[in-house]
Motif scaffolding. Structure first.
Motif, short mmCIF file in Angstrom:
data_model
loop_
_atom_site.label_atom_id
_atom_site.label_comp_id
_atom_site.label_asym_id
_atom_site.label_seq_id
_atom_site.Cartn_x
_atom_site.Cartn_y
_atom_site.Cartn_z
N GLY A 131 -10.15 -3.87 3.42
CA GLY A 131 -9.21 -4.18 1.76
C GLY A 131 -9.15 -3.30 0.96
N LYS A 132 -9.56 -2.34 0.92
CA LYS A 132 -9.51 -1.73 -0.39
C LYS A 132 -7.88 -0.57 -1.00
CE LYS A 132 -13.74 -2.79 -0.43
NZ LYS A 132 -14.41 -3.00 -1.57
N PRO A 133 -7.71 -0.35 -1.97
CA PRO A 133 -6.61 -0.16 -2.48
C PRO A 133 -6.75 1.16 -1.47
CG PRO A 133 -7.66 -1.37 -4.18
CD PRO A 133 -8.51 -1.04 -3.19
N PHE A 134 -5.38 2.49 -1.60
CA PHE A 134 -5.60 3.16 -0.73
C PHE A 134 -4.63 3.94 -1.61
CE2 PHE A 134 -2.79 5.48 2.54
CZ PHE A 134 -4.04 6.64 2.73
N VAL A 135 -4.00 5.17 -2.10
CA VAL A 135 -3.72 6.31 -2.92
C VAL A 135 -3.06 7.15 -2.32
CG1 VAL A 135 -3.27 7.48 -5.19
CG2 VAL A 135 -4.41 4.65 -5.16
N THR A 136 -1.80 7.87 -2.48
CA THR A 136 -2.00 9.21 -1.71
C THR A 136 -1.11 10.22 -2.97
OG1 THR A 136 0.19 8.55 -1.00
CG2 THR A 136 -1.42 8.20 0.79
N THR A 137 -1.24 10.85 -2.62
CA THR A 137 -1.00 12.16 -3.83
C THR A 137 0.34 13.53 -3.36
OG1 THR A 137 -2.33 12.14 -5.42
CG2 THR A 137 -0.25 14.05 -5.89
N TYR A 138 1.67 13.28 -3.04
CA TYR A 138 2.46 13.86 -2.28
C TYR A 138 2.62 15.05 -3.07
CZ TYR A 138 6.35 14.08 1.08
OH TYR A 138 7.32 13.97 2.42
#
Length: 397
Positions: free
Chosen positions: A109-116
């Motif tokens: 239940g934690k935020p998920f960030v990606t860098t493309y």
């Protein structure tokens, strides 16, 4: 209640060399300077000690695996780490570990960030499905407008979920005024560059899409036209196991009779000094660069740069016809076109001292205004703040 010391976990396969790897180090530093806790999971590499040097925590982890069973196991391990270490947000910077990271973050239940970070190849449906993980973040960071368009076109990701944050350059580190004569002399000695030799630098790992063969052919054309002169072309980069490609380049150099003009010295650690001693830098990629940090690093060092006109370099290099000659900060040429590259090289190497100084000043100012490391750090902290309700950007020192 707002988090007072958020814990941010970044995951990346290795910490050896490259823009994504360096970004992980720089953002770990930003998190710590903003009062947060920075964890970095990776198999390690030459940049790993810099994580701990910034106050972050390097965690050795099998992040490079592409084995499906191991990816699922890694997701289990990361979820345990999220719980045990109190991780508040997970940030993935590469595809294989992003699958594990997403599964773990979603389950916890934690935020998920990606860098493309890259213009990934998508020749098959399976590859597109594999790559799609990088567009599944709650926020997807694109490192250029080119990358943002790519994400939207390929995956239909809503524009409001994508945040363009350009790869940042440290203007205090990449500053001609701080590069000592000793650092410059060390590189010239390593490259065996005689006094008065003009150095043309292509800092890129040795892989075909970086376009080293085009540079070799351009040099051959210049030499055949008696325009190469006392120029040393440095193809600086690791082969990273591609020994057959390195051997191919060596054969091309011999066939062109350029053994005295082109060297392959391997990885260059001191890129700022390498640019300081260079008369020209080249980004010859024949496939799109999602950002292409060499173009901005060269410009901020006042080193004239030629880049190919695909991917992001048209955003970072001001060149005709889009810009007037008096506004230009470099040259853009078609990918794989040795003739056009040779012409641009000849023009760049023939600049008068005054013209070179004027171009250098424009280039440095443009990069500092639009592609600074501080902007990248602050904007990334803002992404975290928006997902967590924290004040990292405001607390950054």
């Amino acid at each position: 209640m707002a988090l007072t010391r958020p814990t941010i976990l970044q995951i990346i396969p290795e910490l050896d060399t490259g823009g994504a790897e360096l970004s992980a180090v720089e953002i770990a530093d930003a998190i710590v300077r903003a009062g947060g806790r920075a964890l970095v999971l990776s198999e390690g590499g030459r940049l790993a000690p810099r994580i701990t040097a910034t106050g972050g925590e390097f965690v050795p982890f099998a992040a490079a695996t592409k084995n499906p069973a191991r990816i699922l196991w890694n997701a289990h391990v990361i979820r345990q780490m999220i719980e045990n270490e109190g991780v508040d947000l997970v940030h993935a910077r590469s595809r294989a570990p992003a699958w594990s990271a997403m599964l773990a973050a979603r389950r916890a239940g934690k935020p998920f960030v990606t860098t493309y970070h890259g213009a990934y190849n998508e020749k098959t449906r399976l590859k597109k499905a594999y790559n799609a993980i990088m567009a599944k973040g709650d926020t997807v960071i694109a490192n250029s407008q080119y990358t943002k368009r790519l994400i939207e076109e390929r995956y239909g990701t809503p524009s409001d979920r994508i945040r363009v944050i350009y790869r940042g350059v440290d203007g205090s580190k990449f500053d001609p005024a701080v590069i000592s004569e000793e650092r410059k002399a060390a590189l010239r000695a390593r490259w065996r560059a005689a006094p008065g030799t003009r150095i043309v630098l292509q800092p890129a790992r040795l892989t075909a899409w970086k376009g080293q063969s085009t540079v070799i052919e351009a040099a051959r054309l210049l030499k055949a036209d008696n325009r190469l002169g006392n120029t040393l072309i440095v193809l600086a980069g690791d082969a990273q196991g591609r020994d057959s490609y390195r051997h191919r380049l060596e054969s091309e150099i011999r066939a062109a009779g350029l053994e005295d003009n082109i060297i392959l010295p391997g990885h260059v650690e001191d890129v700022a000094a390498a640019l300081a001693v260079s008369h020209l830098a080249i980004v010859a990629s024949v496939e799109p660069e999602a950002f292409g940090r060499v173009a901005t690093e060269a410009q901020v060092m006042g080193c004239p740069v030629i880049a190919t006109d695909i991917g992001a370099p048209p955003e970072t290099v001001a060149a005709p016809p889009k810009f007037k000659a008096e506004e230009a900060t470099g040259w853009l040429v078609p990918p794989g076109d040795a003739s056009k590259l040779a012409a641009a090289m000849a023009e760049a190497l023939s600049l008068t001292p005054d013209a070179r100084a004027a171009l250098a000043g424009r280039a440095r100012n443009r990069v500092l205004q639009n592609f600074s490391l501080e902007s990248m750090r602050l904007d990334t902290l803002d992404v975290y703040d928006r997902l967590l309700g924290t004040q990292l950007r405001a607390s950054y020192k």
